[in-house]
Design an enzyme around this catalytic site. Structure first.
Site, PDB file in Angstrom:
ATOM      1  N   LYS A   1      13.124  -5.656  -3.307  1.00 26.33           N
ATOM      2  CA  LYS A   1      12.573  -4.456  -2.685  1.00 26.33           C
ATOM      3  C   LYS A   1      11.059  -4.631  -2.613  1.00 26.33           C
ATOM      4  CE  LYS A   1      12.619   0.620  -3.312  1.00 26.33           C
ATOM      5  NZ  LYS A   1      13.123   1.731  -4.146  1.00 26.33           N
TER       6      LYS A   1
ATOM      7  N   SER B   1      15.708   5.474  -1.824  1.00 25.71           N
ATOM      8  CA  SER B   1      14.678   4.779  -1.100  1.00 25.71           C
ATOM      9  C   SER B   1      14.948   3.272  -0.922  1.00 25.71           C
ATOM     10  CB  SER B   1      13.333   4.938  -1.822  1.00 25.71           C
ATOM     11  OG  SER B   1      13.368   4.331  -3.092  1.00 25.71           O
TER      12      SER B   1
ATOM     13  N   SER C   1      17.479   6.343  -6.120  1.00 26.51           N
ATOM     14  CA  SER C   1      17.147   5.368  -5.072  1.00 26.51           C
ATOM     15  C   SER C   1      17.880   4.038  -5.142  1.00 26.51           C
ATOM     16  CB  SER C   1      15.644   5.097  -5.067  1.00 26.51           C
ATOM     17  OG  SER C   1      14.959   6.192  -4.533  1.00 26.51           O
TER      18      SER C   1
END
Lengths: 484, 95
Positions: free
Chosen positions: A76, A151, A175
């Site tokens: 990420k 997210s 997330s």
């Protein structure tokens, strides 16, 4: 090749039936083919990935390769990667090249894994649909008109479409788990402090935790073995031994006590999601578990508490982005105030600004007690509920998200509706507990997720439960047709 | 609570943000909705509840008072927007 588990890939590499360079090229090709459609990656690191793969292949020649050596993965874009842009999906950090590696990045590199690139996300991890990214929204591989969740939406879409065998994510209010649910993945948010936060760009420091987003529980366990552990560079890292998470995957579930909180099955839960969760629970009964109805009476406070604590911490953390030491700087500032204000206003998107403003307000003189202190007290009540429940049951189960993936744009004009997408995941972060989402079947062709919450440092048990379920179901093996 | 445009401007200033005039009404609307959600806390009696600052109620770890970090100023300033002679440059603050 792309549908193999980490263990299967590892065997192929160790037997010499493929090389890391070959494997890495295969996934880079898949990214080249599919990323325009999904927008799952912000940066693809072809040159460095192939160099890492060549180094891994040397290790196989020298017989120094480990279990995960040579296997590709993606981070990420919230984890600092030395020499590689680390944008946090914000214009503010669009040209920020991190001068050091996050501990998670360092550990995964040391295991010999190959980093394919950095995945898209909501800006500074603030969002539940991956639509707040400066680089545009990510599409859900199961239906590209729908969101992947957020997210960690880029990591979720990338693993779901098998553009990478596994990816990292972070979870502040859901997330990792919510996008895992929306994209049919196995995602684990460990206990607060289990994985180092060093070099992971901070959103809400008392809630943030990294974890794996995987195709199955065994892969997640292998990744947990690498990611977990004490780090003196993170002052909230917990100094506690890391078990081998793969050692207990096959333990029997005979006698396991599962609690079902009535608050997780009320109004707002899609009936088809509820039906899938109930079917999954029955599968656990067949595996020897007993079911008990429980109550977490302060659950209704979770979202409101979170939207004080998280923005308060974010407003403080993001104050470092001021156009002076790194990140976006406004052109030709007239004075220092103008430099700060314009750099920040140009660099941050609307949702980040909203949260900074909420945080600034609740921490401002005269309001601290009414908001921040009150929220920290509610947080205690939420945590106490869990501890009472864990006296009667070993784990808690329920839905991960109230619905399947929603349409792009459906909630972008209503922040509160968006916040409610995390209604079942937030309380776990507030209490600091480990939580997991695993595939639990489909509703009208879209994935649904089962959430499993454990007591502190019970990640091995969560992975064991998930693995046993995945031995008797094949939901986790389903792959979106367009990417098979 | 009902924040109006001037409240939004005040909060934005405290946060060192500027909000375009055309957008302040939208921000006020969204912030009010969020605070309405937050207000759900107020019905709960927390008079006897101790605040929870850390999920594991852990305390800040201390370390021996010795130098462990090396000077990396050149590296860290290499990503700064504007530096000179080892310092960060900002617009003049003192006449």
């Amino acid at each position: 090749m792309q549908n193999k588990t980490l263990t299967e890939l590892s065997e192929l590499l160790h037997k010499g039936e493929t090389t890391s360079v070959e494997l890495t090229r295969h996934f880079l090709d898949r990214i080249n083919t599919h990323n325009t459609q999904l927008n799952a990656f912000i940066s693809v690191c072809e040159v460095s990935a192939l160099a890492q793969a060549a180094a891994a292949d040397k290790q196989f020649e020298n017989k120094t390769a480990g279990k995960l050596t040579g296997i590709p993965m993606a981070h990420k874009d919230i984890f600092c990667t030395k020499g590689v842009r680390t944008s946090c999906a914000s214009k503010m950090l669009d040209r920020f090249v991190a001068p050091y590696d996050a501990t998670v990045v360092e550990k995964i590199a040391a295991s010999g894994m190959v980093m394919l690139g950095k995945t898209n996300m909501d800006e500074f991890a603030m969002g539940s649909s991956n639509e707040t990214s400066f680089y545009g929204p990510v599409k859900n591989p199961w239906d590209t008109d729908r969101v992947p969740g957020g997210s960690s939406g880029g990591s979720a879409a990338a693993v779901a479409a098998r553009l990478t065998p596994i990816a990292t994510g972070t979870d502040t209010g859901g997330s990792i788990r919510q996008p895992s649910s929306l994209c049919n993945l196995t995602g684990l948010k460990p206990t607060y402090g289990r994985i180092s936060r060093y070099g992971m760009i901070a959103f809400a420091s008392s809630l943030d935790q990294a974890g794996p987003m995987a195709a199955n529980a065994e892969d997640a366990a292998l990744m947990m073995n690498v990611m977990s552990g004490f780090d003196e560079r993170d002052s909230t890292s917990v100094d506690r031994e890391v078990p081998d998470y793969t050692a207990t995957l096959n333990n029997s579930l005979e006698g396991l006590r599962i609690g079902l909180p009535k608050e997780f099955f009320g109004e707002g839960l899609d009936p088809q999601v509820a039906a899938n969760v109930e079917t999954a629970i029955r599968a656990f009964e067949k595996l020897g578990a007993s079911i008990k109805q429980i109550s977490l009476p302060n659950s209704h406070l979770a979202v409101s508490t979170y939207y004080v604590v998280a923005p308060a911490e974010c407003s403080s953390n993001l104050s470092r982005m001021d156009g002076v030491r790194f990140g976006h700087r406004a052109e030709n500032p007239t004075d220092l105030l103008d430099l700060y204000q314009r750099s920040r206003s140009e660099g941050f998107g609307a949702e980040v600004k909203r949260r900074i403003m909420i945080g600034t307000y609740v921490l401002s003189a005269g309001y601290y007690d009414a908001y921040y202190l009150k929220a920290q007290q509610c947080r205690r009540l939420i945590s106490n509920d869990f501890q009472r429940a864990f006296q009667e049951v070993d784990v808690i189960m329920g839905p991960t998200a109230p619905t399947t993936a929603f349409r792009l744009g459906e909630k972008t004009n209503d922040p509160v509706a968006m916040y409610l997408a995390d209604i079942y995941t937030i309380s776990t972060n507030l209490a600091g507990l480990p939580g997991m989402s695993i595939p639990a079947g489909f509703a009208e062709g879209l994935p649904t997720g089962l959430q499993i919450i454990g007591n502190y440092f019970d990640e091995a048990r969560l992975l064991n439960i998930a693995h046993r379920y995945q031995q008797v179901t094949d939901w986790h093996k389903q792959i979106p047709r367009a990417f098979a | 609570m009902n924040l109006d445009k001037s409240d939004v401007e005040k909060i934005a200033h405290l946060a060192r943000l500027t909000i375009d005039d055309a957008d302040t009404a939208d921000y006020a609307h969204d912030l009010n909705n969020i605070f309405q959600l937050v207000e759900q806390m107020s019905a709960t009696d927390t008079a006897e509840v101790s605040p929870m600052a850390h999920p594991l109620d852990a305390h800040q770890r201390l370390r021996p008072d010795v130098v462990t970090e090396q000077d990396q100023r050149v590296l860290f300033q290499s990503i700064a927007p504007e530096t000179e002679a080892g310092v960060y440059l900002v617009p003049k603050v003192i006449e």
